[in-house]
Scaffold this active site. Structure first.
Site, PDB file in Angstrom:
ATOM      1  CD  GLU A 137      -2.981  -1.063   2.308  1.00 27.01           C
ATOM      2  OE1 GLU A 137      -2.910  -0.131   3.127  1.00 27.01           O
ATOM      3  OE2 GLU A 137      -3.899  -1.893   2.307  1.00 27.01           O
ATOM      4  CD  GLU A 169      -3.502  -6.099   4.015  1.00 25.38           C
ATOM      5  OE1 GLU A 169      -4.327  -5.280   4.482  1.00 25.38           O
ATOM      6  OE2 GLU A 169      -2.273  -5.928   4.060  1.00 25.38           O
TER       7      GLU A 169
HETATM    8  C1  FCB Z   1      -4.461  -2.250   5.531  1.00 26.57           C
HETATM    9  C2  FCB Z   1      -3.060  -2.570   6.031  1.00 26.57           C
HETATM   10  C3  FCB Z   1      -3.031  -3.605   7.119  1.00 26.57           C
HETATM   11  C4  FCB Z   1      -4.185  -3.478   8.078  1.00 26.57           C
HETATM   12  C5  FCB Z   1      -5.496  -3.352   7.347  1.00 26.57           C
HETATM   13  C6  FCB Z   1      -6.692  -3.261   8.237  1.00 26.57           C
HETATM   14  O1  FCB Z   1      -4.462  -0.962   5.025  1.00 26.57           O
HETATM   15  O2  FCB Z   1      -2.258  -3.037   4.972  1.00 26.57           O
HETATM   16  O3  FCB Z   1      -1.779  -3.526   7.755  1.00 26.57           O
HETATM   17  O4  FCB Z   1      -3.964  -2.426   8.935  1.00 26.57           O
HETATM   18  O5  FCB Z   1      -5.460  -2.247   6.492  1.00 26.57           O
END
Ligand code: FCB
Length: 443
Positions: free
Chosen positions: A166, A349
């Site tokens: 990110e 994620e």
């Molecule tokens: C993302 C991050 C991760 C976590 C989630 C909830 O932005 O990559 O580390 O904090 O959000």
């Protein structure tokens, strides 16, 4: 056969990051990171929390991986703490740091869990921040040295690599709004330079990983995308939501996937556009093996001619305040493939925070809200696959409740509950649901 059956080779995993779970901040010769520093500043992190103990995974990884194994998890995405490897940012290489990840990778492989490593999940060595951090082009050089060392040590066993997690958060939250470390609020020119350097680090990382490993590795970036869901599936609404996706993600994705900055956004910056050197865009846009997408929610819905409208204050949300918009996965995958011709997407994620609690006498934490969230969101991944879109894996965020950055320990994203006093781990029902999905290949 299940209603939502996934391909046999679809990768089911879970993800974590170093600062969020490891603790052991003074163990094994580790240096300070910008998050250690940031968390000490009053008012920056909820409740004054920090990652000094976190889940104490640094000392408990063996038992944590036993639990992963019991939960049928066969793929695990973790991140490497740069200040464990280079406590001073550059120069002195800390062998103990490398040894730790060596043992960690072996512990995963012994349990037949495929390791995927992220090089940068926001814990920049404080020593580099002291020399300008991501504002300074030298940090890209330091990142490359770090990537080379880690790749040559672990690349024989770790076959999947993510460069930068990110870049938007490291750039925007770290240097524009300042809600994440290092907590800066910079002038436009400076924070745009930060974003350029983060992309350069991605490129340098790809090169390092390819050059330092003898057998082939798979490499890509992890991007958190901005998505607007088309209000209806009319051609007009879809086209407008695709244009929204392009515009909102182009600053970071177009250099990586097409080798150029979006001209309109570049021109609008005028003298505040970042300084770039000849060859930078070539480095940034080297071919990758996949694109990782972190997807939690859409911004809202897009209607042709109306664009994105704000959601009602009573729209259903998770404990983080993020709207629950399950179709965001499908649309993000479809748009990124249609716009930039990505040939492999991995959902690196996806997950949700809810205030899960232990109930005396029950062996599991009952988190029906999370089960429901996962089920609805995975339908979007299933739809993408059934329409022939290239998506090959899904990593649930997160394995354990952990240090949720500026929210400290107040937001629980884990499929396993952690009591932050006793550090006891208790699986939630979502973990059992996910384990069953994995063993059956669908739900
Ligand atoms: C993302 C991050 C991760 C976590 C989630 C909830 O932005 O990559 O580390 O904090 O959000």
């Amino acid at each position: 056969m299940h209603r939502y059956q996934f391909p046999k080779n679809f990768v089911w995993g879970t993800a974590t990051s170093s600062y969020q779970i490891e603790g052991g901040v003074d163990a094994g010769g580790r240096g300070a990171s910008i998050w250690d520093t940031f968390a000490r500043i009053e008012g920056k992190v909820f409740n004054g929390d920090d990652g000094s103990v976190a889940c104490d995974h640094y000392h408990r990884y063996e038992e944590d991986f036993d639990l992963l194994g019991k939960l049928n998890i066969r793929a695990y995405r973790f991140s490497i703490s740069w200040p464990r490897i280079y406590p001073e940012g550059r120069g002195w290489l800390n062998q103990q740091g490398l040894d730790f990840y060596d043992r960690l990778v072996d512990a995963l492989l012994q349990r037949n869990i495929v390791p995927s490593a992220t090089l940068y999940h926001w814990d920049l060595p404080q020593a580099l921040e002291d020399r300008g951090g991501w504002r300074n082009r030298d940090t890209v050089k330091a990142f490359e040295e770090y990537a080379r060392i880690v790749a040559s040590r672990l690349g024989d066993r770790v076959k999947n690599w993510f460069t930068v997690n990110e870049p938007w958060c490291a750039w925007w939250l770290g240097h524009k709004t300042g809600v994440h470390a290092p907590g800066a609020q910079e002038a436009e020119k400076v924070h745009r330079q930060v974003s350029h350097h983060l992309l350069l680090a991605h490129g340098a990382g790809v090169l390092a990983l390819r050059e330092e490993t003898s057998s082939p590795v798979r490499v890509g970036l992890v991007h958190n995308c901005a998505v607007g869901i088309p209000f209806t599936e009319s051609d007009e609404d879809i086209a407008e939501s695709r244009e929204y996706f392009r515009r909102e993600n182009a600053w970071l994705l177009q250099p990586v996937l097409a080798g150029s900055y979006p001209q309109d956004q570049w021109d609008a910056l005028g003298a505040d556009a970042p300084d770039i050197h000849p060859g930078d865009l070539r480095l940034i846009s080297q071919p990758c093996d996949f694109l990782g997408l972190n997807l939690y929610n859409a911004h809202g819905f897009v209607r042709a001619g109306e664009g994105m409208r704000p959601l009602e204050s009573w729209f259903p949300r998770t404990d983080f305040g993020w709207p629950v918009t399950p179709e965001c996965l499908y649309w993000a995958i479809r748009h990124v493939v249609e716009i930039w011709d990505v040939n492999d997407v991995i959902v690196t994620e996806n997950g949700c925070a809810y205030p899960d609690e232990i109930t005396e006498g029950l062996p599991h934490v009952e988190d029906y809200a999370r089960v429901q969230y996962l089920r609805e969101h995975l339908k979007g991944v299933h739809r993408a696959i059934s329409e022939g879109l290239p998506v090959s894996g899904y990593y649930l965020w997160s394995f354990l409740d952990n240090f949720e950055w500026a929210e400290g320990y107040s937001k629980r994203f884990g499929m396993v509950h952690v009591d932050f006093e006793s550090l006891k781990r208790t699986p939630k029902l979502s973990a059992l649901w996910y384990a069953r999905l994995i063993s059956q290949g669908g739900f």
